[in-house]
Write an enzyme that holds these catalytic residues in place. Structure first.
Site, mmCIF file in Angstrom:
data_model
loop_
_atom_site.group_PDB
_atom_site.id
_atom_site.type_symbol
_atom_site.label_atom_id
_atom_site.label_comp_id
_atom_site.label_asym_id
_atom_site.label_seq_id
_atom_site.Cartn_x
_atom_site.Cartn_y
_atom_site.Cartn_z
ATOM 1 N N CYS A 1 0.821 -1.222 0.000
ATOM 2 C CA CYS A 1 0.000 0.000 0.000
ATOM 3 C C CYS A 1 0.853 1.269 0.000
ATOM 4 O O CYS A 1 0.383 2.334 -0.392
ATOM 5 C CB CYS A 1 -0.943 0.007 1.193
ATOM 6 S SG CYS A 1 -2.081 -1.381 1.175
ATOM 7 N N ASN B 1 -9.907 -0.120 -0.643
ATOM 8 C CA ASN B 1 -8.448 -0.078 -0.563
ATOM 9 C C ASN B 1 -7.873 -0.677 -1.846
ATOM 10 O O ASN B 1 -7.967 -1.883 -2.064
ATOM 11 C CB ASN B 1 -7.988 -0.873 0.666
ATOM 12 C CG ASN B 1 -6.480 -0.822 0.865
ATOM 13 O OD1 ASN B 1 -5.750 -0.379 -0.003
ATOM 14 N ND2 ASN B 1 -6.035 -1.293 2.015
ATOM 15 N N HIS C 1 -3.298 7.339 2.126
ATOM 16 C CA HIS C 1 -3.675 6.023 1.600
ATOM 17 C C HIS C 1 -5.106 5.733 2.042
ATOM 18 O O HIS C 1 -5.488 5.980 3.186
ATOM 19 C CB HIS C 1 -2.718 4.965 2.132
ATOM 20 C CG HIS C 1 -3.171 3.563 1.855
ATOM 21 N ND1 HIS C 1 -3.566 3.152 0.606
ATOM 22 C CD2 HIS C 1 -3.296 2.486 2.672
ATOM 23 C CE1 HIS C 1 -3.912 1.877 0.672
ATOM 24 N NE2 HIS C 1 -3.761 1.445 1.910
#
Ligand code: ACO
Length: 323
Positions: free
Chosen positions: A113, A280, A250
């Site tokens: 990520c 996500n 993020h």
């Protein structure tokens, strides 16, 4: 003084949208649970035969259009991804081929990520070291291919997509104010590897594997690590939280984003949030969120923008950009 300035951004989302209600038909969950715990309403899912490099190329073309550039103008492609088309070659070389580029060089970067923030920072170093002048930085994932769709603790959290940014090295005149990438900070701590990992790989099982996560453990580390690295980046650049125009974190989880924003003392209207509609998307989440905020006119030339990410490894990082 050579500085890496942002020439353009772009993104791509697969057509298919999977809502929480649809998911609740196949796994024991509910729209209410998902929205309350993580703030996700829906996510995009790549079509069969649509690979990470395809998503990356679509985002790259959008960024090139946004910048008024062509592939001829690019000399380095970095693709941040956890889900390359093949074990090798790098997805970046496939993107290079699909863009019709025969010059320059291309490689993948794997920091899950945090991949996009790592890739932006790597591109900045390459520019400042004279290895490249214009870098196409892409975060692209078909992350849902790593999901066990019967595991409700992970399958509700992720989506597919891609975002891209073009960085260009410019020589600033002595009296010109600083712009472009002002400072970055990167961190990792491999002791936490098994709190969020995929139980497959060429050297272990020979399979792609599935995502495993100790959710509450990830949550426990996230806010502190994110705020630490944001403060480290601000300290290097001489700015403070109050100077920030935009915080582009993020997009893993609305509660983590809100927690970090609150700990930093940022007003919610300065925080760009797209986790509700993208879920996500790992390395793609920051450039997807950036693209939304640039396209809708929030992020404008001259704005001070903080990018931040945290993910598997753990890895985490932040980058401060004068747009
Ligand atoms: N639907 C309904 N119930 C669920 C679901 C679901 N999708 N998932 C878990 N549950 C249940 C659990 O089974 C458990 O039930 P039980 O009490 O009967 O055993 C209950 O909900 C609570 O489970 P916990 O895991 O303790 O739930 P928690 O409140 O911690 O929320 C969550 C889980 C949302 C994953 C949370 O830990 C979290 O947000 N962690 C951060 C993880 C994250 O954001 N990861 C993204 C990747 S990391 C990154 O990018 C930074």
């Amino acid at each position: 003084r050579i500085r890496s300035i942002v020439r353009g951004v772009g993104s791509y989302l697969p057509q298919r949208v999977l809502t929480n209600d649809e998911l609740a038909k196949t796994v024991d969950t509910s729209d209410e649970w998902i929205q309350q715990r993580v703030g996700i309403k829906e996510r995009h899912i790549a079509a069969e035969g649509e690979f990470t490099s395809d998503l990356a190329v679509a985002a790259a073309r959008a960024a090139l259009d946004n910048a008024g550039l062509t592939p001829d103008d690019i000399d380095l492609i970095i693709v941040a991804t956890t889900t390359p088309d093949y074990t090798f070659p790098a997805a970046a070389t496939l993107v290079q081929m699909k863009l019709g580029m025969r010059h320059g060089f291309a490689f993948d970067l794997q920091a899950v990520c945090s991949g996009f923030v790592y890739a932006v920072t790597t591109a900045d170093s390459h520019i400042k070291n004279g290895l490249a002048r214009r870098v196409l930085v892409i975060g692209a994932e078909t992350f849902t291919r790593l999901l066990d769709w019967t595991d409700r603790t992970t399958c509700v959290l992720f989506g597919d997509g891609a975002g891209a940014m073009i960085l260009e090295g410019v020589e600033l005149a002595e009296d010109e104010p600083e712009r472009g990438i002002l400072a970055s900070a990167l961190r990792s701590d491999g002791q936490h590897w098994d709190k969020l990992y995929v139980d497959g790989g060429p050297s272990s099982t020979g399979t792609a594997g599935h995502v495993h996560m100790q959710g509450p453990e990830v949550f426990r580390h996230a806010v502190g690590k994110i705020t630490d690295v944001v403060y480290a980046t601000l300290e290097k650049s001489g700015y403070t939280v109050a100077d920030l125009d935009w915080f582009v974190p993020h997009q893993a989880n609305k509660r983590i984003i809100d927690g970090a924003g609150a700990k930093l003392g940022l007003p919610t209207e300065k925080v760009v949030t797209t986790v509700d509609i993208h879920a996500n998307t790992s390395a793609a989440s920051v450039p997807l969120a950036l693209s939304v905020a640039v396209a809708d006119g929030r992020i404008k030339p001259g704005d001070l923008v903080m990018l931040e990410a945290m993910g598997g490894g753990f890895t985490w990082g932040a980058s401060l950009i004068r747009w």
